[in-house]
Structure formats: C-alpha cells, structure tokens
Design a protein around this motif. Sequence first.
Motif, PDB file in Angstrom:
ATOM      1  N   SER A   2       6.551  17.657  41.728  1.00 27.20           N
ATOM      2  CA  SER A   2       7.752  16.838  41.737  1.00 27.20           C
ATOM      3  C   SER A   2       7.600  15.729  42.775  1.00 27.20           C
ATOM      4  CB  SER A   2       8.973  17.693  42.066  1.00 27.20           C
ATOM      5  OG  SER A   2       8.874  18.209  43.367  1.00 27.20           O
ATOM      6  N   TYR A   3       8.157  14.589  42.452  1.00 31.07           N
ATOM      7  CA  TYR A   3       8.110  13.469  43.377  1.00 31.07           C
ATOM      8  C   TYR A   3       8.919  13.797  44.615  1.00 31.07           C
ATOM      9  CZ  TYR A   3       6.528  10.772  39.311  1.00 31.07           C
ATOM     10  OH  TYR A   3       5.833  10.312  38.234  1.00 31.07           O
ATOM     11  N   GLY A   4       8.599  13.116  45.721  1.00 31.76           N
ATOM     12  CA  GLY A   4       9.345  13.339  46.949  1.00 31.76           C
ATOM     13  C   GLY A   4       9.175  12.194  47.907  1.00 31.76           C
ATOM     14  N   GLN A   5       9.645  12.390  49.113  1.00 30.70           N
ATOM     15  CA  GLN A   5       9.512  11.349  50.125  1.00 30.70           C
ATOM     16  C   GLN A   5       9.425  11.970  51.498  1.00 30.70           C
ATOM     17  OE1 GLN A   5      12.938   9.127  48.930  1.00 30.70           O
ATOM     18  NE2 GLN A   5      14.251  10.032  50.478  1.00 30.70           N
ATOM     19  N   VAL A   6       8.812  11.228  52.414  1.00 29.60           N
ATOM     20  CA  VAL A   6       8.680  11.631  53.801  1.00 29.60           C
ATOM     21  C   VAL A   6       9.495  10.624  54.617  1.00 29.60           C
ATOM     22  CG1 VAL A   6       7.081  11.997  55.713  1.00 29.60           C
ATOM     23  CG2 VAL A   6       6.381  12.581  53.377  1.00 29.60           C
ATOM     24  N   GLU A   7      10.519  11.116  55.301  1.00 30.46           N
ATOM     25  CA  GLU A   7      11.407  10.258  56.076  1.00 30.46           C
ATOM     26  C   GLU A   7      11.109  10.386  57.562  1.00 30.46           C
ATOM     27  OE1 GLU A   7      15.283  10.905  53.189  1.00 30.46           O
ATOM     28  OE2 GLU A   7      15.407  11.448  55.292  1.00 30.46           O
ATOM     29  N   ILE A   8      11.178   9.268  58.260  1.00 32.22           N
ATOM     30  CA  ILE A   8      11.011   9.263  59.714  1.00 32.22           C
ATOM     31  C   ILE A   8      12.354   8.849  60.310  1.00 32.22           C
ATOM     32  CG2 ILE A   8       9.738   8.317  61.661  1.00 32.22           C
ATOM     33  CD1 ILE A   8       7.541   7.588  59.570  1.00 32.22           C
ATOM     34  N   SER A  13      18.984   6.944  63.208  1.00 28.23           N
ATOM     35  CA  SER A  13      18.815   6.282  61.906  1.00 28.23           C
ATOM     36  C   SER A  13      17.452   6.580  61.301  1.00 28.23           C
ATOM     37  CB  SER A  13      18.994   4.768  62.047  1.00 28.23           C
ATOM     38  OG  SER A  13      17.994   4.231  62.877  1.00 28.23           O
ATOM     39  N   THR A  14      17.373   6.420  59.983  1.00 30.96           N
ATOM     40  CA  THR A  14      16.103   6.574  59.280  1.00 30.96           C
ATOM     41  C   THR A  14      15.348   5.259  59.391  1.00 30.96           C
ATOM     42  OG1 THR A  14      17.045   8.166  57.733  1.00 30.96           O
ATOM     43  CG2 THR A  14      15.014   7.061  57.043  1.00 30.96           C
ATOM     44  N   HIS A  15      14.136   5.316  59.931  1.00 31.97           N
ATOM     45  CA  HIS A  15      13.352   4.104  60.154  1.00 31.97           C
ATOM     46  C   HIS A  15      12.451   3.773  58.971  1.00 31.97           C
ATOM     47  CE1 HIS A  15      14.581   3.744  64.323  1.00 31.97           C
ATOM     48  NE2 HIS A  15      14.444   5.053  64.400  1.00 31.97           N
ATOM     49  N   THR A  16      11.843   4.789  58.399  1.00 32.68           N
ATOM     50  CA  THR A  16      10.845   4.558  57.364  1.00 32.68           C
ATOM     51  C   THR A  16      10.894   5.685  56.350  1.00 32.68           C
ATOM     52  OG1 THR A  16       9.396   3.568  59.035  1.00 32.68           O
ATOM     53  CG2 THR A  16       8.395   4.108  56.926  1.00 32.68           C
ATOM     54  N   ILE A  17      10.655   5.345  55.085  1.00 30.10           N
ATOM     55  CA  ILE A  17      10.518   6.340  54.029  1.00 30.10           C
ATOM     56  C   ILE A  17       9.206   6.058  53.305  1.00 30.10           C
ATOM     57  CG2 ILE A  17      11.439   7.194  51.851  1.00 30.10           C
ATOM     58  CD1 ILE A  17      14.220   6.528  52.874  1.00 30.10           C
ATOM     59  N   HIS A  18       8.366   7.085  53.199  1.00 27.81           N
ATOM     60  CA  HIS A  18       7.122   6.986  52.435  1.00 27.81           C
ATOM     61  C   HIS A  18       7.269   7.860  51.200  1.00 27.81           C
ATOM     62  CE1 HIS A  18       5.205   4.863  55.693  1.00 27.81           C
ATOM     63  NE2 HIS A  18       5.412   5.866  56.526  1.00 27.81           N
ATOM     64  N   GLU A  19       7.198   7.255  50.012  1.00 24.04           N
ATOM     65  CA  GLU A  19       7.309   8.010  48.773  1.00 24.04           C
ATOM     66  C   GLU A  19       5.994   8.731  48.474  1.00 24.04           C
ATOM     67  OE1 GLU A  19       8.269   4.787  49.039  1.00 24.04           O
ATOM     68  OE2 GLU A  19      10.394   4.798  48.543  1.00 24.04           O
ATOM     69  N   THR A  20       6.086   9.843  47.751  1.00 19.64           N
ATOM     70  CA  THR A  20       4.898  10.618  47.431  1.00 19.64           C
ATOM     71  C   THR A  20       5.012  11.201  46.027  1.00 19.64           C
ATOM     72  OG1 THR A  20       3.603  12.566  48.041  1.00 19.64           O
ATOM     73  CG2 THR A  20       5.891  12.589  48.687  1.00 19.64           C
ATOM     74  N   CYS A  21       3.871  11.393  45.394  1.00 12.82           N
ATOM     75  CA  CYS A  21       3.836  12.001  44.062  1.00 12.82           C
ATOM     76  C   CYS A  21       4.105  13.496  44.146  1.00 12.82           C
ATOM     77  CB  CYS A  21       2.503  11.741  43.381  1.00 12.82           C
ATOM     78  SG  CYS A  21       1.102  12.558  44.190  1.00 12.82           S
ATOM     79  N   GLY A  22       4.107  14.070  45.330  1.00 14.80           N
ATOM     80  CA  GLY A  22       4.382  15.482  45.516  1.00 14.80           C
ATOM     81  C   GLY A  22       3.135  16.352  45.566  1.00 14.80           C
ATOM     82  N   HIS A  23       1.967  15.782  45.275  1.00 14.76           N
ATOM     83  CA  HIS A  23       0.734  16.562  45.347  1.00 14.76           C
ATOM     84  C   HIS A  23       0.485  16.941  46.807  1.00 14.76           C
ATOM     85  CE1 HIS A  23      -3.510  17.610  45.144  1.00 14.76           C
ATOM     86  NE2 HIS A  23      -3.321  17.784  43.836  1.00 14.76           N
ATOM     87  N   ARG A  57      11.074  15.612  51.768  1.00 12.86           N
ATOM     88  CA  ARG A  57      12.092  15.899  50.752  1.00 12.86           C
ATOM     89  C   ARG A  57      11.415  16.055  49.387  1.00 12.86           C
ATOM     90  NH1 ARG A  57      16.267  16.039  53.753  1.00 12.86           N
ATOM     91  NH2 ARG A  57      16.837  14.392  55.174  1.00 12.86           N
ATOM     92  N   ASP A  58      12.038  16.826  48.515  1.00 12.72           N
ATOM     93  CA  ASP A  58      11.453  17.072  47.197  1.00 12.72           C
ATOM     94  C   ASP A  58      12.085  16.204  46.112  1.00 12.72           C
ATOM     95  OD1 ASP A  58      13.930  18.223  47.004  1.00 12.72           O
ATOM     96  OD2 ASP A  58      13.207  20.175  46.302  1.00 12.72           O
ATOM     97  N   HIS A  59      12.584  15.045  46.493  1.00 14.27           N
ATOM     98  CA  HIS A  59      13.160  14.110  45.522  1.00 14.27           C
ATOM     99  C   HIS A  59      13.010  12.688  46.068  1.00 14.27           C
ATOM    100  CE1 HIS A  59      16.322  14.792  48.495  1.00 14.27           C
ATOM    101  NE2 HIS A  59      16.717  13.579  48.211  1.00 14.27           N
ATOM    102  N   LEU A  60      13.144  11.733  45.193  1.00 10.15           N
ATOM    103  CA  LEU A  60      13.108  10.336  45.590  1.00 10.15           C
ATOM    104  C   LEU A  60      14.532   9.819  45.724  1.00 10.15           C
ATOM    105  CD1 LEU A  60      10.360   8.913  43.211  1.00 10.15           C
ATOM    106  CD2 LEU A  60      10.154   9.332  45.653  1.00 10.15           C
ATOM    107  N   TRP A  68       5.443   3.532  44.551  1.00 12.35           N
ATOM    108  CA  TRP A  68       4.105   4.099  44.423  1.00 12.35           C
ATOM    109  C   TRP A  68       3.958   5.210  45.441  1.00 12.35           C
ATOM    110  CZ3 TRP A  68       5.161  -0.983  43.744  1.00 12.35           C
ATOM    111  CH2 TRP A  68       4.622  -1.622  42.631  1.00 12.35           C
ATOM    112  N   CYS A  69       3.050   6.137  45.192  1.00  7.62           N
ATOM    113  CA  CYS A  69       2.757   7.200  46.147  1.00  7.62           C
ATOM    114  C   CYS A  69       1.943   6.619  47.303  1.00  7.62           C
ATOM    115  CB  CYS A  69       1.971   8.328  45.469  1.00  7.62           C
ATOM    116  SG  CYS A  69       1.451   9.622  46.609  1.00  7.62           S
ATOM    117  N   TYR A  70       2.381   6.875  48.533  1.00  6.35           N
ATOM    118  CA  TYR A  70       1.651   6.377  49.691  1.00  6.35           C
ATOM    119  C   TYR A  70       0.350   7.116  49.909  1.00  6.35           C
ATOM    120  CZ  TYR A  70       4.743   2.885  51.611  1.00  6.35           C
ATOM    121  OH  TYR A  70       5.446   1.740  51.807  1.00  6.35           O
ATOM    122  N   GLY A  71       0.214   8.317  49.347  1.00 13.48           N
ATOM    123  CA  GLY A  71      -1.008   9.086  49.542  1.00 13.48           C
ATOM    124  C   GLY A  71      -2.134   8.669  48.631  1.00 13.48           C
TER     125      GLY A  71
END
Length: 120
Positions: A2-8, A13-23, A57-60, A68-71
Amino acid sequence: MSYGQVEIYSHGSTHTIHETCGHSNCNEKILEALGVGEERYSDAYEFEVGEATITVRDHLGESDSCVWCYGCGDFLRHANASPRPDGSYFGCRCGDPKSDREPMEPMVDVNGSLELRPFK
C-alpha cells in the motif's frame, strides 16, 4: 503493498512529506536517509531524530501535484485533479491526466534535502 508517506514533524508543524510506494526497501531507504538507524525501523512507525518526529503512514495525503515514490522513483498517482469547463484540469500538470507517467530518478541528496529528478 500500500502507498504511504514519511512525515517529518518538529516545532509544531509538518516540514516535509516524502511519498512512498510502500515497499519495505523504499521505506528503509528513506528512513536511513533521514537518520533513522537500521536497528530502529523494524516494527515502529514513529521515530525521534534530534528535535524531529518522523512518522511512517500507510496512506497518501491529499496532493495538488503528481506523486512519485521517493525511494524508487515509481509513479504513484496523479494530482487530485478536477476538470475545468474548458477541458483542462486543476491540480494535475499532465497533458493527459488519465494516462500513467514515467518514473522519476530515485531520490537524490541535494544540499541536504531529498529530491526527485526526471531521468535524463
């Protein structure tokens, strides 16, 4: 998978979000680039690194740009596009928002920040 995201998140406040394909390889690559050691990311979804909290997180979330996936650079989805009366789309900058997009080059470190770049 499942797609997800990594939040910093830090200082309220949230500074950055990196999206991921979940792999798992992509999640680990992003976490390692953010300073989360290998021994820490096995089962956890939230990490403290300095004054920042990094959450997987396990969702976008909503996005007004294509994702796009950052990985690995794989295309994940088009922007939350809405059609306009003239036939163009708000949010998505693709010529044809109904078609898939080419993947981007996997994340690269540019002056201390993670970025995606088109393949040359």
